[in-house]
Every structure is written in C-alpha cells, then in structure tokens.
Design a protein around this motif. Structure first.
Motif, PDB file in Angstrom:
ATOM      1  N   ASP A  38       0.747  -1.317   0.046  1.00  0.00           N
ATOM      2  CA  ASP A  38      -0.014  -0.150  -0.094  1.00  0.00           C
ATOM      3  C   ASP A  38       0.861   1.251   0.012  1.00  0.00           C
ATOM      4  O   ASP A  38       0.657   2.263  -0.857  1.00  0.00           O
ATOM      5  CB  ASP A  38      -0.931   0.097   1.133  1.00  0.00           C
ATOM      6  N   ARG A  61      -0.634  -5.521   1.516  1.00  0.00           N
ATOM      7  CA  ARG A  61      -0.700  -5.670   0.195  1.00  0.00           C
ATOM      8  C   ARG A  61       0.495  -6.205  -0.392  1.00  0.00           C
ATOM      9  O   ARG A  61       1.655  -5.490  -0.080  1.00  0.00           O
ATOM     10  CB  ARG A  61      -0.993  -4.525  -0.608  1.00  0.00           C
ATOM     11  N   ASP A  62       0.576  -7.738  -0.929  1.00  0.00           N
ATOM     12  CA  ASP A  62       2.084  -8.112  -1.021  1.00  0.00           C
ATOM     13  C   ASP A  62       2.424  -7.529  -2.607  1.00  0.00           C
ATOM     14  O   ASP A  62       1.849  -6.689  -3.048  1.00  0.00           O
ATOM     15  CB  ASP A  62       1.681  -9.559  -1.031  1.00  0.00           C
ATOM     16  N   GLU A  65       0.708  -8.056  -5.975  1.00  0.00           N
ATOM     17  CA  GLU A  65      -0.684  -7.362  -6.147  1.00  0.00           C
ATOM     18  C   GLU A  65      -0.374  -5.865  -6.424  1.00  0.00           C
ATOM     19  O   GLU A  65      -0.781  -5.343  -7.186  1.00  0.00           O
ATOM     20  CB  GLU A  65      -1.622  -7.317  -4.978  1.00  0.00           C
ATOM     21  N   ALA A  68       1.041  -5.356  -9.999  1.00  0.00           N
ATOM     22  CA  ALA A  68       0.021  -5.372 -10.846  1.00  0.00           C
ATOM     23  C   ALA A  68      -0.756  -3.895 -10.936  1.00  0.00           C
ATOM     24  O   ALA A  68      -1.235  -3.473 -11.788  1.00  0.00           O
ATOM     25  CB  ALA A  68      -0.947  -6.483 -10.559  1.00  0.00           C
ATOM     26  N   LEU A  69      -1.032  -3.652  -9.780  1.00  0.00           N
ATOM     27  CA  LEU A  69      -1.722  -2.066  -9.527  1.00  0.00           C
ATOM     28  C   LEU A  69      -0.582  -0.849 -10.185  1.00  0.00           C
ATOM     29  O   LEU A  69      -1.377  -0.417 -10.915  1.00  0.00           O
ATOM     30  CB  LEU A  69      -2.169  -1.805  -8.185  1.00  0.00           C
ATOM     31  N   ALA A  97       2.228 -10.322 -13.241  1.00  0.00           N
ATOM     32  CA  ALA A  97       1.988  -8.886 -12.871  1.00  0.00           C
ATOM     33  C   ALA A  97       2.298  -7.820 -13.364  1.00  0.00           C
ATOM     34  O   ALA A  97       1.923  -6.657 -13.538  1.00  0.00           O
ATOM     35  CB  ALA A  97       2.099  -8.993 -11.352  1.00  0.00           C
ATOM     36  N   TYR A 184      -5.999 -19.110  -5.532  1.00  0.00           N
ATOM     37  CA  TYR A 184      -5.155 -17.893  -5.699  1.00  0.00           C
ATOM     38  C   TYR A 184      -3.729 -18.228  -5.814  1.00  0.00           C
ATOM     39  O   TYR A 184      -2.730 -17.756  -5.476  1.00  0.00           O
ATOM     40  CB  TYR A 184      -5.390 -16.930  -4.520  1.00  0.00           C
TER      41      TYR A 184
END
Length: 220
Positions: A38, A61-62, A65, A68-69, A97, A184
C-alpha cells in the motif's frame, strides 16, 4: 538525469540498506521507502519514480498485487522484484503482474544496480536461477516440483491438506485453471499438486481421481 527509485521491503534493515546502497550510485536517486504494498502504491502515485525495487512478501498488500496495480495505474514505472523466493509460483506471479526484472536477495550490489538501470530503459534482468527455471519450463521440462511434505493425519496415502483440497475441487468438476483461481495460485502450482496426488493415490487420470475422491470421502 538520475533514475528515480522507490524501495519497498517490510524489513527495515533491508529497506534502509538498499536505499543507502542505491544512493551511492551517481545516476540513482532514492525518492521513497515503503514497508508494504500500500505504501509503495502511494509513493509511486506521488513521486512517479522510474523504478520500484519490490519485495514480494509484505503485510497488507503483497508485492505481486502491488506490482499489478502499479502496472495498471502507472505504466511508465517499472518494477524489479528483489526477494528471497525463487519458486515457480512467485516467479510467474510477479512476471504476470508486470515485473520487468526478478532478482533474489543473493544478488550483489553490481547486479542490483544493473537491474535498476536496465529497468529504467525498459529492459529486464533475471536472476540466473530464475532464468534456468523459466528455460526449463519453456523447453518442456516443466516446473521443479516442490517437496511433497508429510501427509496429514486422517488423509489416505499420505496426501497433504492442500492435495486433498485440490482433489475435492477436481471431484467437483473444476479445471486446473478454475482451481488456480479458486486457491489464488498459478496453474503451474496446481499441476504440481495434481501430479503428486495422482502418484500418491495411484490414479492415471481425472476420472480415476474422482472415483478415488468419492471412495475416500474427499468429494466436495
């Protein structure tokens, strides 16, 4: 112009050490440090760095993820993974990702600097161990199987809890792709579980696996 870098790692000593090391390079400027995904995402939005040096296992948040964001929201920023993990699941997860580089924490100062510089111009650098695993998969060798682990009490033929879970989903009619999405994990990981549970259960195909699941009360 200097390469603007954000360092993301939940271990303070590692994060600060990397920041100091990178700051000693004439062509690199560390513009932020993040303790989780984050914070990394927030810093990228504010500082718009050229490169993020990203750990994978972080709280909240790993790294996968977060990568990817970042790829989706700030495509001009490139991510280089720096982690202790070099297994198929982590490698494929990070590359899918959008990471352009993948190094393990065995990498030295020169290798890390090269990866940051390469990423800044859109090129990727992979750890030699990672390259070997990807080449093995591409040449048909498949992933390196993870250790099977001890069987769980109450499960037949030494099945682990995860293998039993995969078996239940097979019995429910799910494909490997659907199982991967449900758990997942990557399809490569699911295939490894399937191969191991088939070997332990002595079955040759999914039909036999379904029959085995019903016989042992492992149907969904």
């Amino acid at each position: 112009m200097s390469i603007r870098v954000v360092v993301a790692d939940d271990q303070t000593v590692v994060r600060e050490g990397l920041a100091v090391m990178l700051s000693l390079l004439d062509d690199v400027e560390v513009v932020g440090e993040a303790a989780d995904g984050d914070q990394a995402l927030e810093l990228v939005g504010r500082e718009r760095p050229d490169v993020v040096l990203m750990d994978l296992r972080m709280p909240r948040r790993d790294g996968v993820e977060a990568t990817a964001l970042i790829k989706a929201r700030f495509p001009e920023t490139r991510v280089v993974v720096l982690t202790t993990f070099a297994d198929d699941e982590h490698i494929l997860g990070a590359l899918r990702a959008g990471a352009v580089g993948y190094l393990t924490k065995d990498a030295g100062r020169v290798q890390i600097a090269q990866a940051v510089r390469a990423a800044a111009i859109g090129q990727g650098v992979l750890d030699p161990q990672v390259q070997q695993r990807l080449l093995a998969a591409a040449s048909g060798g498949g992933p390196v199987a993870a250790p099977a682990g001890p069987g769980e009490p109450g499960l037949p033929d030494g099945l682990t809890a995860r293998e039993a879970e995969v078996l239940r989903l097979i019995a429910a009619g799910l494909s490997n792709k659907e199982i991967a999405k449900r758990l997942y994990v990557t399809e490569v990981t699911v295939k490894s579980h399937v191969n191991r549970l088939f070997a332990k259960a002595g079955v040759r195909d999914r039909a036999q696996a379904v029959r085995y699941a019903y016989q042992h009360g492992l149907s969904a």
